[in-house]
Motif scaffolding. Structure first.
Motif, PDB file in Angstrom:
ATOM      1  N   UNK A 214       0.823  -1.209   0.000  1.00  0.00           N
ATOM      2  CA  UNK A 214       0.000   0.000   0.000  1.00  0.00           C
ATOM      3  C   UNK A 214       0.860   1.263   0.000  1.00  0.00           C
ATOM      4  N   UNK A 215       1.968   1.213   0.694  1.00  0.00           N
ATOM      5  CA  UNK A 215       2.838   2.382   0.757  1.00  0.00           C
ATOM      6  C   UNK A 215       3.332   2.773  -0.638  1.00  0.00           C
ATOM      7  N   UNK A 216       3.598   1.767  -1.474  1.00  0.00           N
ATOM      8  CA  UNK A 216       4.019   2.058  -2.840  1.00  0.00           C
ATOM      9  C   UNK A 216       2.899   2.748  -3.623  1.00  0.00           C
ATOM     10  N   UNK A 217       1.671   2.297  -3.411  1.00  0.00           N
ATOM     11  CA  UNK A 217       0.542   2.957  -4.079  1.00  0.00           C
ATOM     12  C   UNK A 217       0.419   4.401  -3.630  1.00  0.00           C
ATOM     13  N   UNK A 218       0.428   4.602  -2.339  1.00  0.00           N
ATOM     14  CA  UNK A 218       0.231   5.947  -1.802  1.00  0.00           C
ATOM     15  C   UNK A 218       1.373   6.887  -2.185  1.00  0.00           C
ATOM     16  N   UNK A 219       2.586   6.393  -2.101  1.00  0.00           N
ATOM     17  CA  UNK A 219       3.741   7.239  -2.408  1.00  0.00           C
ATOM     18  C   UNK A 219       3.783   7.645  -3.873  1.00  0.00           C
ATOM     19  N   UNK A 220       3.122   6.843  -4.728  1.00  0.00           N
ATOM     20  CA  UNK A 220       3.145   7.112  -6.168  1.00  0.00           C
ATOM     21  C   UNK A 220       1.799   7.585  -6.701  1.00  0.00           C
ATOM     22  N   UNK A 221       0.900   8.010  -5.801  1.00  0.00           N
ATOM     23  CA  UNK A 221      -0.399   8.532  -6.229  1.00  0.00           C
ATOM     24  C   UNK A 221      -1.173   7.527  -7.072  1.00  0.00           C
ATOM     25  N   UNK A 222      -1.209   6.286  -6.633  1.00  0.00           N
ATOM     26  CA  UNK A 222      -1.906   5.219  -7.358  1.00  0.00           C
ATOM     27  C   UNK A 222      -3.108   4.759  -6.549  1.00  0.00           C
ATOM     28  N   UNK A 223      -4.275   4.752  -7.173  1.00  0.00           N
ATOM     29  CA  UNK A 223      -5.473   4.224  -6.527  1.00  0.00           C
ATOM     30  C   UNK A 223      -5.320   2.726  -6.285  1.00  0.00           C
ATOM     31  N   UNK A 224      -6.031   2.206  -5.269  1.00  0.00           N
ATOM     32  CA  UNK A 224      -5.862   0.794  -4.932  1.00  0.00           C
ATOM     33  C   UNK A 224      -7.146   0.171  -4.404  1.00  0.00           C
ATOM     34  N   UNK A 225      -7.207  -1.169  -4.549  1.00  0.00           N
ATOM     35  CA  UNK A 225      -8.312  -1.965  -3.997  1.00  0.00           C
ATOM     36  C   UNK A 225      -7.740  -3.244  -3.418  1.00  0.00           C
ATOM     37  N   UNK A 226      -7.958  -3.436  -2.122  1.00  0.00           N
ATOM     38  CA  UNK A 226      -7.519  -4.669  -1.470  1.00  0.00           C
ATOM     39  C   UNK A 226      -8.423  -5.827  -1.887  1.00  0.00           C
ATOM     40  N   UNK A 227      -7.818  -6.964  -2.106  1.00  0.00           N
ATOM     41  CA  UNK A 227      -8.534  -8.191  -2.421  1.00  0.00           C
ATOM     42  C   UNK A 227      -8.401  -9.100  -1.201  1.00  0.00           C
ATOM     43  N   UNK A 228      -9.496  -9.203  -0.429  1.00  0.00           N
ATOM     44  CA  UNK A 228     -10.864  -8.913  -0.774  1.00  0.00           C
ATOM     45  C   UNK A 228     -11.582  -8.444   0.483  1.00  0.00           C
ATOM     46  N   UNK A 229     -12.853  -8.047   0.357  1.00  0.00           N
ATOM     47  CA  UNK A 229     -13.576  -7.557   1.527  1.00  0.00           C
ATOM     48  C   UNK A 229     -14.036  -8.697   2.428  1.00  0.00           C
ATOM     49  N   UNK A 230     -14.709  -9.698   1.872  1.00  0.00           N
ATOM     50  CA  UNK A 230     -15.297 -10.759   2.706  1.00  0.00           C
ATOM     51  C   UNK A 230     -15.181 -12.103   2.003  1.00  0.00           C
ATOM     52  N   UNK A 231     -14.773 -13.125   2.744  1.00  0.00           N
ATOM     53  CA  UNK A 231     -14.775 -14.492   2.218  1.00  0.00           C
ATOM     54  C   UNK A 231     -14.787 -15.458   3.396  1.00  0.00           C
ATOM     55  N   UNK A 232     -14.544 -16.734   3.115  1.00  0.00           N
ATOM     56  CA  UNK A 232     -14.629 -17.753   4.160  1.00  0.00           C
ATOM     57  C   UNK A 232     -13.284 -17.927   4.855  1.00  0.00           C
ATOM     58  N   UNK A 233     -12.750 -16.814   5.389  1.00  0.00           N
ATOM     59  CA  UNK A 233     -11.511 -16.806   6.170  1.00  0.00           C
ATOM     60  C   UNK A 233     -10.311 -17.177   5.316  1.00  0.00           C
ATOM     61  N   UNK A 234     -10.098 -16.393   4.262  1.00  0.00           N
ATOM     62  CA  UNK A 234      -8.942 -16.612   3.399  1.00  0.00           C
ATOM     63  C   UNK A 234      -8.196 -15.298   3.178  1.00  0.00           C
ATOM     64  N   UNK A 235      -8.739 -14.419   2.314  1.00  0.00           N
ATOM     65  CA  UNK A 235      -8.101 -13.134   2.031  1.00  0.00           C
ATOM     66  C   UNK A 235      -8.936 -11.957   2.522  1.00  0.00           C
ATOM     67  N   UNK A 236     -10.126 -12.194   3.036  1.00  0.00           N
ATOM     68  CA  UNK A 236     -11.036 -11.125   3.395  1.00  0.00           C
ATOM     69  C   UNK A 236     -10.731 -10.487   4.736  1.00  0.00           C
ATOM     70  N   UNK A 237     -10.972  -9.173   4.808  1.00  0.00           N
ATOM     71  CA  UNK A 237     -10.856  -8.487   6.093  1.00  0.00           C
ATOM     72  C   UNK A 237     -12.015  -8.866   7.009  1.00  0.00           C
ATOM     73  N   UNK A 238     -13.134  -9.305   6.422  1.00  0.00           N
ATOM     74  CA  UNK A 238     -14.307  -9.778   7.161  1.00  0.00           C
ATOM     75  C   UNK A 238     -14.535 -11.240   6.800  1.00  0.00           C
TER      76      UNK A 238
END
Length: 449
Positions: A315-339
Motif C-alpha cells: 500500500x505504501x508504494x501505491x500511496x507514495x506514487x499517487x496510485x489508486x488501490x483496492x484490497x482483495x478482498x472484503x469478505x470471504x470464508x476466512x482466506x483473504x477477506x478483512x471480514x
C-alpha cells in the motif's frame, strides 16, 4: 436530465470529481457473483459448484440457495463498516452467466442487475463508488479457475463470436448504468492471460469502448493488460478520453521468499519497489491514470502481524506514487477477506471439514506434479514453457474429480433445511474482522476511531 457533474472523470494522469483529484481506496467484493474455490472454501469453479448444488438439492432449490447467498452476502451493516474504514470504492466482480445464457445468444438475462443493483444502491446510499468488473467471460480470458474455465485454456481470445457476445453485453450494461454517478467505472475483463494475438487484443478493447460509447459517454473504462494484467506491451494507446489502466500487484507470485519472516524487510521493499516500478511505467506510457485493482494475500491468524507489514509495504508504494488501490478482498470464508464468518458458523464448519482433504495450494502442486508424471512416464520431460499451460489443463480435470469426491459427499450429508441456512454465516453479526488490517486501512484513509 441527468447531472454528470459528480461523475468520476479522467483528467490527465489523475481521477477527478468536480475538478478535485481523487484516489480510489477500497476493496474488491471477491467470491460473490463469481465464486472462487479457495476463498469460499468449496472445490471447483463457479459453474461446477453451482452444478453440484443443483445435482444434490435440485435446480429450484439450488437457485433459491444462491439467490439468498447473493442478496445476503452484504447488507447495510457491511457498508457502515466500510464507511468506518474510510474507503471510497468497491470493485464488484461478476460472472457473465448472470447476463448471458449460452444456449440463447443475443438475449440478455436480467437477474444480474438484481444482484448488482442491490450493491450499487447501497454504494449510492453510503457514497462509495462501485466499479463493475467482468470477472468471467465465455471461454475464459485466462486459463485459471477464477474465470470459471472448464478447459484450462483462454478460449475467449480464440473465437470472435465469444468476444462479440461480451462486446454486446457491455453495451447492455452501459445502457442500464449510464446515469448512475456512483458507478465510477467499467472494468472490461479481469486478468487476461496467454493472449498471443495483439491485433485481436486491441480490436476487442476498441470495439468494447465503441459499444459502450453508443449509450454512455461519461463513465471511465478500465483496460487491463496481458499475463494477469501485469504486461501491457501488446496494447496500443486509445483515443477515448475516459479510458484508464488497471494492473494487479502480487509480487510474491514471482518472489515467494518475500512472504517469509526470514527475509529482511528492507530487502522485501526493494523487490516490491522494482516490481511496482515496472507496472507504474504504464502511466507514463499512456499518459492516463492507473489503478491497482487488486493487492492482498492469504491471511493466517498466527502470522497476521507480519502479514499486515507486507500489505503495508504494498500500500505504501501505491500511496507514495499517487496510485489508486483496492484490497482483495472484503469478505470471504476466512482466506483473504478483512471480514469473515466465525469458525463456529455452519459455513466455516462445512469448509473446515472440506479443507482437511482439499485446498487450492495442494491442487496447484498436484497439477504440476501430474504433468511431470505424465511426461516422464509416457513421453520425455517437458520444458517449463510447456509445463506452465499444461498444469492449468490438468487442474480442470482435478477440479471435476474434487467436486465429485470432495464437495458433493459433504453436501449430501446436509439436509436441504441445513444447507439453506449456510448463507446466513456471512451476515454481519456472524462475522469477525481483522482489526490489524482495519487499522492499517484507516491510516491511509485518514480516518480515526
Amino acid at each position: 436530465m441527468a447531472d454528470y457533474s459528480n461523475f468520476v472523470q479522467v483528467s490527465g494522469e489523475d481521477f477527478t470529481v468536480n475538478g478535485e483529484k481523487i484516489l480510489f481506496r477500497g476493496f474488491g467484493l471477491g467470491t460473490w457473483m463469481n465464486l472462487e474455490h479457495f476463498m469460499i472454501g468449496l472445490p471447483g469453479t463457479d459453474t461446477m459448484i453451482k452444478k453440484a448444488f443443483a445435482e444434490v438439492y435440485g435446480e429450484e432449490r439450488s437457485t433459491q440457495f444462491f439467490d439468498r447467498f447473493l442478496l445476503e452476502f452484504m447488507d447495510e451493516r457491511d457498508f457502515v463498516y466500510l464507511k468506518s474504514l474510510g474507503v471510497n470504492s468497491l470493485r464488484l466482480p461478476f460472472n457473465y452467466k448472470y447476463f448471458i445464457d449460452d444456449q440463447q445468444p443475443g438475449r440478455y438475462k436480467e437477474e444480474g442487475f438484481v444482484y448488482l443493483d442491490h450493491i450499487v444502491a447501497l454504494c449510492e446510499k453510503y457514497e462509495i463508488y462501485a466499479i463493475l468488473d467482468l470477472h468471467s467471460v465465455p471461454g475464459g480470458q485466462n486459463p485459471d479457475w477464477h474465470c470459471d474455465t472448464a478447459s484450462g485454456l483462454p478460449l475467449f481470445w480464440e473465437y470472435a463470436a465469444l468476444r462479440e457476445s461480451v462486446i454486446g453485453l457491455w453495451g447492455h450494461i452501459a445502457r442500464h448504468y449510464r446515469n448512475q454517478a456512483w458507478v465510477a467505472a467499467y472494468d472490461i475483463v479481469n486478468e487476461p492471460s496467454m493472449v498471443t494475438n495483439a491485433a485481436v487484443f486491441n480490436e476487442f478493447y476498441q470495439k468494447v469502448i465503441a459499444e459502450i460509447r453508443k449509450y454512455d459517454q461519461q463513465h471511465i473504462i478500465f483496460i487491463e493488460g496481458n499475463h494477469f494484467t501485469t504486461d501491457f506491451s501488446m496494447l496500443d494507446p486509445v483515443e477515448d478520453p475516459q479510458v484508464a489502466y488497471e494492473f494487479h500487484f502480487y509480487p510474491f507470485v514471482d518472489e515467494p521468499a518475500v512472504l517469509t519472516p526470514e527475509m529482511d524487510r528492507e530487502r522485501r521493499k526493494e523487490i516490491f519497489a522494482a516490481a511496482f516500478g515496472k507496472l507504474l511505467d504504464i502511466r507514463a506510457k499512456y499518459k492516463r491514470p492507473v489503478w491497482c485493482g487488486e493487492l492482498g494475500l492469504v491471511l493466517e491468524p498466527e502470522q497476521i502481524g507480519f502479514q499486515v507489514t507486507i500489505i503495508e509495504d504494498m500500500l505504501e508504494l501505491c500511496e507514495a506514487n499517487d496510485v489508486s488501490w483496492a484490497l482483495w478482498t472484503y469478505k470471504d470464508a476466512a482466506c483473504m477477506g478483512i471480514v469473515y464468518p466465525r469458525k463456529e458458523t455452519p459455513w466455516r464448519q462445512l469448509t473446515g471439514r472440506i479443507r482437511e482433504i482439499w485446498n487450492q495450494q495442494q491442487e496447484q502442486e498436484k497439477g504440476e506434479a501430474l504433468v511431470d508424471h505424465m511426461a516422464e512416464t509416457y513421453f520425455q520431460p517437458v520444458s517449463s514453457e510447456q509445463r506452465y499451460p499444461l498444469q492449468f489443463r490438468m487442474r480442470t480435470i482435478m477440479q471435476a474429480i474434487c467436486v465429485e469426491q470432495n464437495l458433493k459427499p459433504f453436501l449430501q450429508e446436509l439436509s436441504w433445511e441445513e444447507a439453506y441456512q449456510l448463507p446466513a454465516s456471512f451476515h454481519w453479526d456472524q462475522c469477525e474482522q481483522w482489526d490489524e488490517l482495519a487499522d492499517l486501512v484507516r491510516r491511509y484513509t485518514a480516518v480515526s476511531v
